[in-house]
Design a protein around this motif. Sequence first.
Motif, PDB file in Angstrom:
ATOM      1  N   ILE A   1      10.332  -5.078  -2.142  1.00 26.31           N
ATOM      2  CA  ILE A   1       8.876  -5.230  -2.116  1.00 26.31           C
ATOM      3  C   ILE A   1       8.519  -6.287  -3.161  1.00 26.31           C
ATOM      4  O   ILE A   1       8.944  -6.193  -4.325  1.00 26.31           O
ATOM      5  CB  ILE A   1       8.151  -3.900  -2.405  1.00 26.31           C
ATOM      6  CG1 ILE A   1       8.335  -2.942  -1.224  1.00 26.31           C
ATOM      7  CG2 ILE A   1       6.652  -4.136  -2.654  1.00 26.31           C
ATOM      8  CD1 ILE A   1       7.749  -1.560  -1.434  1.00 26.31           C
ATOM      9  N   LEU A   2       7.764  -7.285  -2.729  1.00 28.72           N
ATOM     10  CA  LEU A   2       7.340  -8.344  -3.661  1.00 28.72           C
ATOM     11  C   LEU A   2       5.951  -8.012  -4.190  1.00 28.72           C
ATOM     12  O   LEU A   2       5.108  -7.474  -3.458  1.00 28.72           O
ATOM     13  CB  LEU A   2       7.282  -9.699  -2.947  1.00 28.72           C
ATOM     14  CG  LEU A   2       8.550 -10.199  -2.248  1.00 28.72           C
ATOM     15  CD1 LEU A   2       8.309 -11.568  -1.637  1.00 28.72           C
ATOM     16  CD2 LEU A   2       9.725 -10.264  -3.215  1.00 28.72           C
ATOM     17  N   VAL A   3       5.714  -8.352  -5.457  1.00 32.58           N
ATOM     18  CA  VAL A   3       4.402  -8.092  -6.057  1.00 32.58           C
ATOM     19  C   VAL A   3       3.911  -9.362  -6.752  1.00 32.58           C
ATOM     20  O   VAL A   3       4.641  -9.985  -7.538  1.00 32.58           O
ATOM     21  CB  VAL A   3       4.479  -6.942  -7.100  1.00 32.58           C
ATOM     22  CG1 VAL A   3       3.099  -6.679  -7.694  1.00 32.58           C
ATOM     23  CG2 VAL A   3       5.039  -5.676  -6.473  1.00 32.58           C
ATOM     24  N   GLY A   4       2.674  -9.763  -6.445  1.00 27.73           N
ATOM     25  CA  GLY A   4       2.107 -10.953  -7.091  1.00 27.73           C
ATOM     26  C   GLY A   4       0.632 -10.763  -7.370  1.00 27.73           C
ATOM     27  O   GLY A   4      -0.087 -10.116  -6.603  1.00 27.73           O
ATOM     28  N   VAL A   5       0.181 -11.332  -8.487  1.00 22.65           N
ATOM     29  CA  VAL A   5      -1.237 -11.257  -8.848  1.00 22.65           C
ATOM     30  C   VAL A   5      -1.809 -12.672  -8.897  1.00 22.65           C
ATOM     31  O   VAL A   5      -1.309 -13.528  -9.629  1.00 22.65           O
ATOM     32  CB  VAL A   5      -1.437 -10.566 -10.223  1.00 22.65           C
ATOM     33  CG1 VAL A   5      -2.919 -10.497 -10.579  1.00 22.65           C
ATOM     34  CG2 VAL A   5      -0.832  -9.176 -10.220  1.00 22.65           C
ATOM     35  N   GLU A   6      -2.871 -12.874  -8.112  1.00 20.93           N
ATOM     36  CA  GLU A   6      -3.557 -14.183  -8.134  1.00 20.93           C
ATOM     37  C   GLU A   6      -4.608 -14.139  -9.229  1.00 20.93           C
ATOM     38  O   GLU A   6      -5.510 -13.301  -9.206  1.00 20.93           O
ATOM     39  CB  GLU A   6      -4.212 -14.424  -6.764  1.00 20.93           C
ATOM     40  CG  GLU A   6      -4.849 -15.790  -6.644  1.00 20.93           C
ATOM     41  CD  GLU A   6      -5.499 -16.013  -5.284  1.00 20.93           C
ATOM     42  OE1 GLU A   6      -6.504 -16.727  -5.243  1.00 20.93           O
ATOM     43  OE2 GLU A   6      -5.005 -15.476  -4.271  1.00 20.93           O
ATOM     44  N   THR A   7      -4.458 -15.028 -10.225  1.00 22.23           N
ATOM     45  CA  THR A   7      -5.385 -15.033 -11.366  1.00 22.23           C
ATOM     46  C   THR A   7      -6.132 -16.364 -11.447  1.00 22.23           C
ATOM     47  O   THR A   7      -5.886 -17.279 -10.657  1.00 22.23           O
ATOM     48  CB  THR A   7      -4.603 -14.832 -12.684  1.00 22.23           C
ATOM     49  OG1 THR A   7      -3.742 -15.974 -12.866  1.00 22.23           O
ATOM     50  CG2 THR A   7      -3.784 -13.573 -12.677  1.00 22.23           C
TER      51      THR A   7
END
Length: 412
Positions: A9-15
């Motif tokens: 599972i990939l996790v990314g946060v757009e900031t």
Amino acid sequence: MNKIVEKVILVGVETEDNYTRFEGSMKELKNLTKTAQGEVVFSLTQKRPRIDRQTVIGKGKVEELIQLVDAYEADIVIFNHELTPRQNQLIVEAVGVKVIDRVQLILDIFAMRARSKEGKLQVELAQLNYLLPRLIGQGKQLSRLGGGIGTRGPGETKLESDRRHIRNKITAIRRELKEVTAHRERSRQKRRSSDVFQIGLIGYTNAGKSTILNLLTTAGTYSEDQLFATLDPLTKKWQLPQGMVVTITDTVGFIQDLPTQLIEAFQSTLEESRSMDLLLHVVDASAEERMQHEQTVVELLNDLDLEQIPVLTVYNKSDQIDEDEFTPTLFPNVLVCAKSTLGKDELTKAVREKMMELLVPYELDIPSDQGQLLSELTRHTLLLSEIFDEDQNVYHVKGFAKNGSRWTNSSQ
């Protein structure tokens, strides 16, 4: 025996800091995971002004991640951000499976790809440097358990010995790398003093550098449609149609947010590029994120103090685009398909023209009985013409040679 493929599972946060390149970066993380032989079962993304200090994604999303790990029976969670030791620990405790970040994933691929002794040592050094503060982080956790019973004894001692072992190993690898680097430097000096024109291949990972090396030199290097297919620098001879022999060195591919640990570890590999006379910057013309890739490479060249070396941009994979609609952004450039013979001719012509700009013109008269000298000129310089003068019994030769070479010094 089939390899067990891990479910990821990939996790990314757009900031606010990364929104312009976020989508491309997540796509790249997916490709990196595939290269590391993982299967992406879900991508969890989130928008927030900045990442959460404790868990990167915040409590609500951690709950969602726990459910996703359960639902998809995931083996591993990969974050598109560098995790601090504390963040890593909190997330692992919550989700109950292995959690790594982008840096560890790249290090893992590098470990898979390393072929030479030096490459393997460099990757191990980068991995140990990355692991050390994470061990220390765990040590702090142990010492925070309230003191007294349960915190003394083998737990802490084991950690101390682990740390000492890792520090000793780092020192040993650095010593060994120093010797390998010295040997490489000697080979480099030898090439430098031999008037050989040196060309370096640089570019974003998977742009087709190895394919171009194979096209020009029949080097037979590993060139697959994978990220970081080449890790160890490989130098091959390339004989131009006129007879001049130059060297071409393939280097490790660059990537967005290339971990600093890797840049440090691969200093000696990147040092190869410093002694080049010309860099061929290979760009995948068909890549959606082409501009971003170009910018990443240009910035890394500046960071590595390589911006003073002349560059010819090679837009590769022309077979995958509409050439009429293609607008190059870097100059000078050439557009080729490295998988065709026509591509080889176009590239050779462009490189030759660029070399003529960089080399010094010479004119010489060579007596007819000095055939050996003539064949040396053909091999070591870009010979344009040789005309035999019967009256004087000499060859009038014109061409281009490296500045400071014996040909330009003895030029008439």
